[in-house]
Design an enzyme around this catalytic site. Structure first.
Site, PDB file in Angstrom:
ATOM      1  N   GLY A   1      64.632  -1.116  11.276  1.00 17.09           N
ATOM      2  CA  GLY A   1      64.231  -1.938  10.135  1.00 17.09           C
ATOM      3  C   GLY A   1      63.204  -1.287   9.219  1.00 17.09           C
ATOM      4  N   ASP A   2      62.491  -2.149   8.502  1.00 17.11           N
ATOM      5  CA  ASP A   2      61.530  -1.695   7.495  1.00 17.11           C
ATOM      6  C   ASP A   2      60.433  -0.811   8.081  1.00 17.11           C
ATOM      7  OD1 ASP A   2      62.900  -3.314   5.762  1.00 17.11           O
ATOM      8  OD2 ASP A   2      61.268  -4.724   5.395  1.00 17.11           O
TER       9      ASP A   2
ATOM     10  N   TYR B   1      94.014  -4.064 -10.697  1.00 17.40           N
ATOM     11  CA  TYR B   1      93.836  -4.378 -12.126  1.00 17.40           C
ATOM     12  C   TYR B   1      94.706  -5.536 -12.592  1.00 17.40           C
ATOM     13  CZ  TYR B   1      94.945  -4.315 -17.054  1.00 17.40           C
ATOM     14  OH  TYR B   1      95.194  -4.717 -18.331  1.00 17.40           O
TER      15      TYR B   1
ATOM     16  N   ARG C   1      76.056  -9.354  23.379  1.00 16.34           N
ATOM     17  CA  ARG C   1      77.513  -9.183  23.392  1.00 16.34           C
ATOM     18  C   ARG C   1      77.930  -8.024  24.297  1.00 16.34           C
ATOM     19  NH1 ARG C   1      76.952 -10.894  17.889  1.00 16.34           N
ATOM     20  NH2 ARG C   1      76.647  -8.769  17.145  1.00 16.34           N
TER      21      ARG C   1
ATOM     22  N   LYS D   1      92.007   1.475 -16.942  1.00 16.39           N
ATOM     23  CA  LYS D   1      91.038   2.487 -16.492  1.00 16.39           C
ATOM     24  C   LYS D   1      89.735   1.734 -16.268  1.00 16.39           C
ATOM     25  CE  LYS D   1      93.065   6.227 -19.194  1.00 16.39           C
ATOM     26  NZ  LYS D   1      93.079   6.629 -20.615  1.00 16.39           N
TER      27      LYS D   1
ATOM     28  N   ASN E   1      65.214 -14.103   4.343  1.00 21.16           N
ATOM     29  CA  ASN E   1      64.131 -13.582   3.465  1.00 21.16           C
ATOM     30  C   ASN E   1      64.601 -13.512   2.026  1.00 21.16           C
ATOM     31  OD1 ASN E   1      63.078 -12.836   5.831  1.00 21.16           O
ATOM     32  ND2 ASN E   1      62.562 -10.768   5.296  1.00 21.16           N
ATOM     33  N   CYS E   2      65.836 -12.992   1.919  1.00 19.70           N
ATOM     34  CA  CYS E   2      66.350 -12.666   0.589  1.00 19.70           C
ATOM     35  C   CYS E   2      66.547 -13.913  -0.264  1.00 19.70           C
ATOM     36  CB  CYS E   2      67.658 -11.880   0.727  1.00 19.70           C
ATOM     37  SG  CYS E   2      67.509 -10.528   1.906  1.00 19.70           S
TER      38      CYS E   2
ATOM     39  N   SER F   1      65.255 -15.314  12.356  1.00 21.55           N
ATOM     40  CA  SER F   1      66.542 -15.059  11.702  1.00 21.55           C
ATOM     41  C   SER F   1      66.732 -15.884  10.431  1.00 21.55           C
ATOM     42  CB  SER F   1      67.663 -15.375  12.697  1.00 21.55           C
ATOM     43  OG  SER F   1      68.871 -14.802  12.273  1.00 21.55           O
TER      44      SER F   1
ATOM     45  N   ILE G   1      61.416   3.168  24.154  1.00 21.33           N
ATOM     46  CA  ILE G   1      61.106   2.293  23.016  1.00 21.33           C
ATOM     47  C   ILE G   1      61.941   2.729  21.807  1.00 21.33           C
ATOM     48  CG2 ILE G   1      59.301   1.354  21.525  1.00 21.33           C
ATOM     49  CD1 ILE G   1      57.250   2.085  23.659  1.00 21.33           C
TER      50      ILE G   1
HETATM   51  P1  FAD Z   1      61.618  -8.515   8.991  1.00 20.81           P
HETATM   52  O1  FAD Z   1      62.924  -9.131   8.662  1.00 20.81           O
HETATM   53  O2  FAD Z   1      60.510  -8.659   8.042  1.00 20.81           O
HETATM   54  O3  FAD Z   1      61.168  -9.084  10.398  1.00 20.81           O
HETATM   55  C1  FAD Z   1      60.001  -8.661  11.036  1.00 20.81           C
HETATM   56  C2  FAD Z   1      59.481  -9.790  11.891  1.00 20.81           C
HETATM   57  O4  FAD Z   1      58.618  -9.245  12.862  1.00 20.81           O
HETATM   58  C3  FAD Z   1      58.662 -10.781  11.085  1.00 20.81           C
HETATM   59  O5  FAD Z   1      59.195 -12.090  11.196  1.00 20.81           O
HETATM   60  C4  FAD Z   1      57.276 -10.688  11.710  1.00 20.81           C
HETATM   61  O6  FAD Z   1      56.630 -11.953  11.779  1.00 20.81           O
HETATM   62  C5  FAD Z   1      57.588 -10.160  13.091  1.00 20.81           C
HETATM   63  N1  FAD Z   1      56.454  -9.459  13.701  1.00 20.81           N
HETATM   64  C6  FAD Z   1      55.726  -8.463  13.165  1.00 20.81           C
HETATM   65  N2  FAD Z   1      54.783  -8.035  14.023  1.00 20.81           N
HETATM   66  C7  FAD Z   1      54.911  -8.783  15.129  1.00 20.81           C
HETATM   67  C8  FAD Z   1      54.210  -8.828  16.360  1.00 20.81           C
HETATM   68  N3  FAD Z   1      53.212  -8.004  16.614  1.00 20.81           N
HETATM   69  N4  FAD Z   1      54.609  -9.734  17.272  1.00 20.81           N
HETATM   70  C9  FAD Z   1      55.647 -10.580  17.025  1.00 20.81           C
HETATM   71  N5  FAD Z   1      56.317 -10.592  15.884  1.00 20.81           N
HETATM   72  C10 FAD Z   1      55.980  -9.682  14.940  1.00 20.81           C
HETATM   73  N6  FAD Z   1      66.628  -6.982   1.215  1.00 20.81           N
HETATM   74  C11 FAD Z   1      67.863  -6.833   0.680  1.00 20.81           C
HETATM   75  O7  FAD Z   1      68.606  -5.949   1.113  1.00 20.81           O
HETATM   76  N7  FAD Z   1      68.298  -7.651  -0.324  1.00 20.81           N
HETATM   77  C12 FAD Z   1      67.530  -8.651  -0.813  1.00 20.81           C
HETATM   78  O8  FAD Z   1      67.947  -9.395  -1.708  1.00 20.81           O
HETATM   79  C13 FAD Z   1      66.225  -8.820  -0.291  1.00 20.81           C
HETATM   80  N8  FAD Z   1      65.408  -9.781  -0.762  1.00 20.81           N
HETATM   81  C14 FAD Z   1      64.192  -9.965  -0.195  1.00 20.81           C
HETATM   82  C15 FAD Z   1      63.371 -10.998  -0.667  1.00 20.81           C
HETATM   83  C16 FAD Z   1      62.131 -11.202  -0.098  1.00 20.81           C
HETATM   84  C17 FAD Z   1      61.262 -12.275  -0.624  1.00 20.81           C
HETATM   85  C18 FAD Z   1      61.702 -10.376   0.978  1.00 20.81           C
HETATM   86  C19 FAD Z   1      60.375 -10.604   1.594  1.00 20.81           C
HETATM   87  C20 FAD Z   1      62.490  -9.365   1.448  1.00 20.81           C
HETATM   88  C21 FAD Z   1      63.741  -9.142   0.863  1.00 20.81           C
HETATM   89  N9  FAD Z   1      64.575  -8.107   1.303  1.00 20.81           N
HETATM   90  C22 FAD Z   1      65.812  -7.945   0.754  1.00 20.81           C
HETATM   91  C23 FAD Z   1      64.127  -7.167   2.357  1.00 20.81           C
HETATM   92  C24 FAD Z   1      64.658  -7.565   3.722  1.00 20.81           C
HETATM   93  O9  FAD Z   1      64.355  -8.899   3.966  1.00 20.81           O
HETATM   94  C25 FAD Z   1      64.005  -6.675   4.763  1.00 20.81           C
HETATM   95  O10 FAD Z   1      64.335  -5.343   4.481  1.00 20.81           O
HETATM   96  C26 FAD Z   1      64.474  -7.002   6.175  1.00 20.81           C
HETATM   97  O11 FAD Z   1      64.183  -8.323   6.498  1.00 20.81           O
HETATM   98  C27 FAD Z   1      63.767  -6.060   7.164  1.00 20.81           C
HETATM   99  O12 FAD Z   1      64.093  -6.418   8.466  1.00 20.81           O
HETATM  100  P2  FAD Z   1      63.068  -6.131   9.657  1.00 20.81           P
HETATM  101  O13 FAD Z   1      63.691  -6.679  10.884  1.00 20.81           O
HETATM  102  O14 FAD Z   1      62.655  -4.729   9.631  1.00 20.81           O
HETATM  103  O15 FAD Z   1      61.774  -6.969   9.273  1.00 20.81           O
END
Ligand code: FAD
Length: 562
Positions: A282-283, A427, A21, A435, A41-42, A38, A278
């Site tokens: 995320g996580d 309310y 964008r 309240k 997960n949740c 995309s 770089i």
């Molecule tokens: P991800 O979304 O995990 O994406 C990382 C991607 O990188 C993966 O697809 C992986 O295959 C890819 N990857 C990794 N290494 C490589 C590589 N070397 N080359 C190419 N690709 C690679 N969060 C909430 O806030 N609420 C919820 O209700 C919730 N429920 C969840 C339920 C489940 C079952 C799970 C598993 C997670 C849940 N989460 C929830 C957590 C949330 O999904 C994650 O916090 C979020 O997806 C993190 O985003 P991310 O991009 O860091 O990683």
């Protein structure tokens, strides 16, 4: 400009879409080692439980739709195996052909997520033991559960995903046991709030094994034998490991990027790693928690998505937007309850050496005279100096989601419990009370800070001396149906006529069901010359839940398992 992104789910896909964008002419490539991009997960636990029936509903985008909408080159089943930060080159393994090739980048974004923890326990690789992270895991679990005649499930780990799985397996008709190493479920909660949820889970027929660590798995004719460290055993047809996750730092480490003290990828305020070309989101990253000021990783979809947007802004516009950190606002459905948290738990504030007060209130989700009102318990953790709200937890039924979002916005803005007392909500009887529960929580916190209310906590009851008075101000019927031993009962409505039965020189510890009548009683006594009077925060309910849970754990520890 050529941007490459590793990982095509929450953080990666969000970064890519925002990049496009902002820059229509850039070359944008995403590598994803899995088959899907995309996806939701949740939603995975709910697909396993047949709540989401259509598998396609899990996919927000496909590689083709991403290409069409955003002109982004998405390469699935393509694992980035190494990064040469010097030459800005990636090595990619095409999992379809098995071939490896290289790709150059100008700017790289890492969003590889987190990996499920799979401890090297004996027997952990037996058929029927699963972790749940992505669509492939979900497909394996679902087909295993559908194919076999599965009746008994064990979930190891009582975090958000573990509990969602437990609920969904119950809804498939399974007998479910949850094994958790800690003395409580849901680590972000403090014990009294967890105890409320534990009681609810047990009422749904789920067996909870708290304070219990799995030590091995073995195959028997009856199924998988899950052995716990204390010698107890459970036979299961399927085991879901939901022990936790850790940041995936493999690529970052190989590339020589700085890894933080909490084992996440280190980033600066602009989400830039130790290499200026770089970025990471995320996580996988660690970042300073704005409340404790300690680094931590946040395993939540909201922060990952928002970081993606900020990261893209910084990449295209040149470090223009700082990321302020996540306060870990989270919510989970636990059968018909909703449990939510924001900010820091009291136990974590203690660990961080942050002085705070804890207060618990219980109120109806909407006006009590309008049908369907259900109790909502709110715990606030706040600063005794200026009332700053440091954390909040809610366990209830309807309307928990909107209350936690109100509290989260106050925590995020470093605002205080005083704002809660004035918070103006919409309310009408079906939705709230004049309240609102968050106002009520604020009033109680304000009373504490202004020394109108002195409180004590359920776990301090043991230290009440024999010379002190424990006073139950509930009705005599309530008292007879259950009370705290050594308490005497003077119902609140009789207290003005009977306070002279109490010795004014003694310390008086009052309790009622939830805290409100106890507060009134405290005012009556203090204004009649009693000097040391305090009221049980959260009332008998909190004490009762916590005590029942403590007894249950002790009793269960000596029971044989199946
Ligand atoms: P991800 O979304 O995990 O994406 C990382 C991607 O990188 C993966 O697809 C992986 O295959 C890819 N990857 C990794 N290494 C490589 C590589 N070397 N080359 C190419 N690709 C690679 N969060 C909430 O806030 N609420 C919820 O209700 C919730 N429920 C969840 C339920 C489940 C079952 C799970 C598993 C997670 C849940 N989460 C929830 C957590 C949330 O999904 C994650 O916090 C979020 O997806 C993190 O985003 P991310 O991009 O860091 O990683």
């Amino acid at each position: 400009m050529k941007y490459i992104i590793v990982g095509a789910v929450a953080g990666g896909a969000s970064t890519a879409a925002r990049l496009r964008r902002l820059d229509e002419h850039a070359e944008i490539v995403i590598f994803e080692k899995g088959e899907y991009i995309s996806y939701a997960n949740c939603g995975l636990p709910y697909y396993i439980g047949d709540v989401i029936e259509d598998r396609n509903a899990l996919f927000v985008q496909t590689a083709a739709s991403f290409k069409q909408r955003f002109n982004i080159d998405v390469r699935t089943l393509s694992e980035v195996t190494s990064i040469d930060a010097e030459s800005k080159t990636l090595k990619i393994k095409d999992q379809r052909s098995g071939l490896e090739y290289e790709e150059l980048y100008d700017k790289l974004v890492l969003s590889p997520g987190a990996e499920p923890i799979r401890p090297p326990l004996p027997g952990i690789n037996h058929e029927g033991i699963f972790t749940l992270r992505n669509v492939s895991d979900t497909d394996y679990i679902k087909s295993f559960v559908n194919k076999k005649n599965i009746k008994k499930a064990v979930v190891v780990g009582a975090g958000f995903i573990g509990l969602e799985m437990a609920e969904n397996l119950v809804s498939l008709g399974m007998d479910v046991s949850v094994i958790e190493m800690a003395n409580q479920i849901l680590a972000p909660l403090d014990y009294p709030m967890a105890a409320i949820v534990q009681q609810h889970i047990r009422s749904k027929g789920v067996k909870l094994y708290l304070n219990s660590a799995v030590s091995s798995f073995s195959k028997t004719n009856n199924g998988l034998n899950v052995l716990m460290a204390d010698g107890r055993e459970i036979i299961a047809d399927v085991v879901i490991l939901s022990i936790g996750v850790k940041p995936d730092i493999k690529l970052a480490s190989m590339a020589g990027l700085k890894i933080g003290n909490e084992k996440g990828i280190w980033v600066n305020n602009y989400l830039q790693t130790s290499n200026p070309d770089i970025y990471a989101v995320g996580d996988a990253i660690q970042f300073n928690n704005p409340i404790t000021n300690h680094s931590m990783s946040t395993y939540l979809a909201g922060p990952a998505n928002k970081q993606g947007r900020i990261c893209a802004n910084n990449l295209v516009l040149g470090n223009v937007q700082e990321y302020k950190g996540s306060i870990n606002t989270a919510i989970v459905k636990v059968f018909d309850m909703t449990v939510a948290v924001t900010g820091s738990a009291s136990k974590n504030l203690f660990k961080a050496g942050i002085n705070h007060v804890v207060s618990t209130t219980h109120n109806g989700s909407h006006a009590s005279y309008f049908p369907g009102s259900k109790q909502m318990s709110i715990q606030l953790n706040f600063s005794p100096e200026d009332g700053r709200l440091l954390g909040a937890q809610i366990a209830g039924y309807e309307g928990v989601d909107k209350r936690i979002d109100i509290l989260s916005s106050i925590v995020k803005r470093n605002s205080s419990i005083y704002e809660l007392t004035e918070f103006e909500h919409a309310y009408a009887p079906p939705y709230s009370s004049a309240k609102d529960p968050v106002n009520m929580a604020g009033f109680v916190a304000e009373n504490i800070l202004q020394d109108r209310l002195t409180i004590f906590y359920w776990d301090q009851l043991n230290s009440i001396g024999t010379e002190d008075i424990l006073l139950d101000v509930r009705s005599s019927e309530e008292f007879k149906s259950g009370n705290i031993s050594s308490a005497i009962n003077i119902p609140i409505d009789e207290l003005r006529d009977r306070w002279n039965e109490l010795d004014q020189n003694k310390k008086i510890f009052i309790y009622c069901l939830g805290g409100l009548r106890g507060y009134l009683a405290q005012q009556v006594l203090k204004q009649n010359g009693f000097k040391i009077v305090s009221n049980l925060s959260g009332g008998y309910q909190i004490w009762n839940n916590c005590s029942k849970e403590m007894e249950q754990i002790t009793a269960e520890a000596s029971l044989p398992t199946s």
